[in-house]
Design a protein around this motif. Structure first.
Motif, PDB file in Angstrom:
ATOM      1  N   GLU A 243      81.182  89.056  22.083  1.00 51.80           N
ATOM      2  CA  GLU A 243      82.552  89.329  22.511  1.00 51.80           C
ATOM      3  C   GLU A 243      82.589  90.372  23.628  1.00 51.80           C
ATOM      4  O   GLU A 243      83.451  90.311  24.510  1.00 51.80           O
TER       5      GLU A 243
ATOM      6  N   GLU B 184      73.725  88.139  20.445  1.00 52.99           N
ATOM      7  CA  GLU B 184      74.146  87.636  19.141  1.00 52.99           C
ATOM      8  C   GLU B 184      73.580  88.511  18.026  1.00 52.99           C
ATOM      9  O   GLU B 184      72.408  88.881  18.017  1.00 52.99           O
ATOM     10  N   GLY B 185      74.450  88.868  17.079  1.00 56.98           N
ATOM     11  CA  GLY B 185      74.029  89.665  15.940  1.00 56.98           C
ATOM     12  C   GLY B 185      74.030  91.159  16.169  1.00 56.98           C
ATOM     13  O   GLY B 185      73.640  91.914  15.276  1.00 56.98           O
ATOM     14  N   THR B 186      74.474  91.610  17.326  1.00 58.27           N
ATOM     15  CA  THR B 186      74.507  93.046  17.624  1.00 58.27           C
ATOM     16  C   THR B 186      75.943  93.553  17.608  1.00 58.27           C
ATOM     17  O   THR B 186      76.898  92.792  17.814  1.00 58.27           O
ATOM     18  N   THR B 187      76.105  94.831  17.356  1.00 58.22           N
ATOM     19  CA  THR B 187      77.417  95.487  17.383  1.00 58.22           C
ATOM     20  C   THR B 187      77.337  96.672  18.340  1.00 58.22           C
ATOM     21  O   THR B 187      76.408  97.481  18.273  1.00 58.22           O
TER      22      THR B 187
ATOM     23  N   SER C 148      74.604 100.689  22.077  1.00 53.23           N
ATOM     24  CA  SER C 148      73.927 100.111  20.921  1.00 53.23           C
ATOM     25  C   SER C 148      72.509 100.649  20.925  1.00 53.23           C
ATOM     26  O   SER C 148      71.704 100.286  21.783  1.00 53.23           O
TER      27      SER C 148
ATOM     28  N   ALA D 231      81.460  93.098  18.589  1.00 48.85           N
ATOM     29  CA  ALA D 231      80.312  92.197  18.504  1.00 48.85           C
ATOM     30  C   ALA D 231      79.742  91.950  19.896  1.00 48.85           C
ATOM     31  O   ALA D 231      80.489  91.852  20.880  1.00 48.85           O
TER      32      ALA D 231
END
Length: 921
Positions: free
Chosen positions: A561, A532-535, A578, A558
């Motif tokens: 996803e 959560e909160g990462t791309t 990432s 995201a």
């Protein structure tokens, strides 16, 4: 189209002209042939006499040739077709062709395009407009002429995902706005949600017919590393008979070249849809893996990519107290080092020293209090995906860490006092371990009876404790607890890492537990919530055939996803990055089940194989020409003019009719063959005995010869096929040798000629035509055959074609060498170790040597091949990208021929400064 006696006619009204043949016969009987004129003196006595009732004795037999020729012309112009489809089966009105267009149809994509082309041909003959709808990318179809769609077929390619419910819903909505039409549905063979709703919508518009291959769809799930081995699971859609499959582990060798590093066999039992196998590889080799592929399958589902999960993990070990000198077994880190050293890289140092190295795991053995300068960067490291493993001990037991409020670097709160003696819990009877429950990373490990715990720090009960316990004692007391923090996690062993409080570090169970936490945990897919909160940025993506390419400017995804969303245009399978982490998104997941598509009884189900329609017009018109030539010869022979006046022209006409193909070397006179081959530059291909492969090779060299003629000063003659057993090879600068699994092995004499050819400056281009899946190794039938063919040849050491090789710039500047396939693995003669490198020159000085062999598997002849009218023979790639690929293939061919004809003349330019200096210029 009308069908008479199993033969269809596109213009049947022309057959009415056959009724005129009896009239023509009567006319020919009434008009006799011209008499032969002879001078005879006695004829002067007959001058002036006339016979009003003279008739011919009989009709000349050769008039039948004229009748047959006219009949052949009439029938040929009527457009006869063998194996025609009946009009009732063809239907009328608009026709919609629906394609699943998923990875499941990639292995048989060429067969599907062939079936599409056949159906478009028939639709065009019936003057039906056609639209094409691809379910993996549904767009409103445009109904156009079938010929327009035939020209666009090479641009169609499968997507690396299955149609999603959203895409099926979109396609169903499109159907509601279209007028009536019939449907041909080309299914990939797999079921997916929403298919029945779409079928019902299509049936409401007209008749629906399904075309589906009988081939079983097979795929591979992501690799799982556990218990020191890589577990691989293969799945198939149809439970069939027993079947063997070969899994190939692809990766990079120490030189950075793509290789098959290992293989494993998986067996489907009869009636089973799942097969498993495993590979036990050293950590160094495991770190080089890039993917696992099913041999013989060319689809994205038959390939699973490998990310950071299988590489060798880095573990930092930090202790709160050191061992006494000489007492190694009392070191808090001794047993941890012994457990992790075989499968991980261990890092020693202080916490501030190891954090910049960004290890995968940090182990703190009885470290109670951390300074803010240590705690803050450690917290950031855990949030980014690190794993912190802590062991209790006297320091933690005596401290106030996580007593009142839960410490951010502890998974639970710890109880003070209680049954604590000297800061640690103790009791009269040591406690054994309880079996590991489902959901624990230790689930499945056997618990030895001799593992006991005599002291520990106890977790403070609270509502979250039960979810954080991953190992406990027989009385339910937590032994190991864990909590997730950001993308990482914190694990606490409530005992020491030595044998002071427990016998656990002395057992093999401790090694297995540390292996699963510190090593195997990296091989599992992270949970969506942890990202959560990462791309994540796509780095390389797969197409439907499983080929990896650069992602280009695709947008980021995201984190949640990336794990949970279905694959699609916005989330193609591939490698995502990432910061320092790499995650692989594969087509199949661990939960994916392959289910074959089932169709109701009212939907006709047909295969992709269709009886090919064979136009007969060309053969009949050719027959008519031959009959007319025969009639002319007969007339001239009877008139006495055949040998006196028309010998030259008739011989020329006869030669044009019956002359053999110039491009075939076999069966010709050796002397004339030598003269013809030596008079001009002639490209040659080795005859394999497979007529289809030999025809593609001939057409490919024809296309390359045309390209050379228009773009360079080389003006080649028509290419020729050579028989290694009979023909001389010295006349040809280059031999294209397509490799087939069943071609015969050359004789000893043929190998002698081949070795002489290589030593005298000739070049052989070996093409395995298999996309180099085995790197010309024994893992594919073509690769094994290449090894057999090349073993007796005098071939020098080889290396992958380097970027500074003259072959990359002989005529065009090239970085890729594609053919029908796009593998970059092309092998040439290796440069000597001391090959001179001149400063400022873009390539090495390799003298004038030309590499005697070039080896690859890109099927270059298929990309070069042209029909007799100059149009491409086979489809390559998709749309503009496909034409660009064909252009690069032509450029590679031009470079190859120019390299053979000119040698390394460009590398000779390095000597120019020295020559000018000697000349005083």
């Amino acid at each position: 189209m009308s069908v008479f006696g199993g033969i269809g006619f596109t213009a049947p009204w022309l057959l009415l002209a056959l009724l005129a043949l009896p009239i023509l016969w009567l006319i020919l009987r009434a008009v006799p042939p011209a008499p032969i004129r002879r001078r005879f003196p006695g004829v002067a006595l007959l001058l002036g006499l006339a016979d009003d009732e003279s008739t011919t004795d009989r009709t000349p037999w050769w008039l039948l040739l004229r009748m047959l020729a006219v009949a052949a012309i009439i029938v040929g112009l009527a457009g006869p077709v063998l194996n025609p489809q009946a009009e009732a089966e063809q239907g009328s009105g608009p026709l919609l062709m629906v394609l699943d267009g998923s990875w499941a149809g990639a292995s048989g994509w060429d067969r599907k395009l062939t079936a599409l082309d056949a159906q478009l041909t028939r639709a065009g003959r019936a003057e039906r407009t056609v639209g094409i709808l691809t379910l993996t990318d549904p767009q409103v179809p445009t109904f156009q002429s079938a010929d327009v769609w035939r020209s666009r077929l090479p641009g169609l390619s499968p997507a690396p995902w299955q149609p999603s419910p959203a895409e099926i819903a979109r396609a169903t909505e499109i159907m509601a706005d279209l007028p009536g039409f019939d449907t041909m549905w080309f299914s990939d063979g797999l079921d997916y949600p929403g298919r029945d709703d779409l079928r019902a919508a299509l049936q409401s518009k007209g008749a629906v017919e399904v075309h589906q291959s009988a081939s079983n769809v097979i795929g591979i799930a992501p690799a799982v590393y556990q218990d020191g081995a890589i577990d691989l699971t293969l799945r198939r859609a149809i439970p069939g008979p027993e079947r063997e499959a070969v899994v190939q582990a692809h990766g990079r060798d120490p030189a950075g070249n793509a290789r098959i590093l290992a293989t494993a066999n998986a067996s489907f039992e009869a009636g089973a849809t799942e097969a498993t196998t495993s590979l036990s590889l050293p950590a160094e080799l495991r770190a080089r893996l890039t993917s696992f592929d099913i041999a013989g399958q060319r689809s994205a589902g038959a390939r699973t990519l490998v990310d950071d999960g299988l590489r060798r993990r880095e573990v930092a070990l930090i202790s709160g107290r050191g061992a006494q000198e000489g007492l190694q077994l009392l070191s808090p880190l001794h047993y941890i080092e012994q457990a992790l050293a075989p499968n991980a890289d261990l890092i020693d140092g202080t916490l501030t020293d190891v954090l910049p190295a960004n290890p995968d795991v940090i182990v703190l053995a009885d470290v109670a209090t951390l300074s803010p300068a240590e705690a803050e960067p450690l917290q950031e490291w855990i949030d980014a995906g690190g794993m912190l493993i802590r062991f209790a001990g006297p320091r933690i037991a005596a401290s106030d860490v996580s007593r009142i409020d839960e410490d951010p670097l502890m998974p639970v709160r710890l109880r003070a006092g209680g049954r604590s003696v000297g800061g640690a819990m103790s009791w009269g009877e040591p406690k054994a371990l309880a079996p590991f429950r489902n959901g624990s990373p230790f689930f499945g490990l056997p618990v030895p009876d001799d593992v006991t715990v005599s002291a520990q720090v106890v977790a403070q009960p609270d509502p979250t404790l039960a979810d954080r316990v991953i190992a406990s004692l027989s009385d339910g007391t937590p032994l190991v607890t864990r909590k997730a923090v950001g993308q990482g996690q914190i694990v606490l062993f409530h005992v020491t890492a030595t044998a002071e409080w427990s016998t656990l570090p002395l057992s093999g169970l401790f090694v297995q537990m540390m292996e699963r936490l510190a090593v195997s945990s990296g091989a599992s897919t992270p949970e969506a919530g942890s990202l959560e909160g990462t791309t994540w940025t796509p780095l390389r993506v797969m197409d439907g055939f499983g080929t990896l390419s650069e992602a280009g400017n695709l947008p980021g995804v995201a984190g949640p996803e990336l794990i949970s969303a279905p694959a699609g245009p916005a989330l193609p399978p591939g490698i995502y990055g990432s910061e320092e982490r790499r995650l692989a998104r594969n087509v199949l997941t661990a939960e994916t089940k392959l289910t074959t598509a089932a169709w109701p009884a009212d939907v006709p189900l047909r295969g992709l194989a269709l009886p090919p329609e064979q136009p007969l017009a060309g053969a009949l018109l050719s027959l008519a020409i031959l009959l007319l030539v025969a009639d002319v010869l007969a007339s001239l022979a009877l008139s006495g003019l055949l040998l006196r006046r028309s010998t030259g022209s008739l011989a020329l006409a006869l030669g044009l009719v019956i002359a053999p193909q110039i491009g075939d070397a076999q069966g010709t006179d050796p002397e004339s063959f030598a003269v013809r081959s030596a008079s001009e530059v002639t490209l040659a291909h080795v005859l394999t005995g497979n007529s289809d492969v030999d025809e593609v090779a001939r057409a490919g060299l024809t296309g390359l010869s045309d390209t050379l003629y228009f773009r360079t000063t080389v003006e080649p003659a028509l290419p020729t096929g050579v028989d290694l057993e009979q023909d001389e090879l010295a006349f040809f600068p280059i031999l294209y040798w397509p490799v087939t699994p069943d071609q015969p092995q050359p004789s000893t004499e043929a190998y002698g000629k081949l070795n002489d050819y290589l030593r005298s400056g000739g070049l052989i281009l070996f093409d395995t035509r298999d996309a180099d899946i085995a790197s010309y190794g024994a893992a594919s039938p073509n690769g094994r055959k290449l090894q057999e063919l090349a073993a007796p040849l005098d071939i020098p050491p080889l290396e992958p074609l380097p970027g500074d090789h003259v072959l990359t710039r002989t005529f065009y500047l090239l970085q890729d060498y594609p053919g029908r396939y796009t593998s970059r693995d092309v092998w040439v003669e290796a440069a000597p170790p001391d090959a001179e490198r001149i400063e400022g020159m873009p390539f090495r000085n390799l003298n004038d040597g030309v590499t005697p062999v070039v080896i690859g598997g890109n099927d270059w002849a298929a990309a070069w091949a042209v029909r007799r009218d100059g149009a491409p023979l086979l489809p390559i790639g998709r749309g503009y990208a496909g034409e660009r690929q064909r252009e690069l293939a032509y450029r590679f061919g031009v470079n190859l021929v120019m390299h053979v004809l000119t040698g390394n003349y460009k590398s000779d330019q390095v000597h120019v400064p020295a020559l000018l200096d000697r000349l005083g210029q």
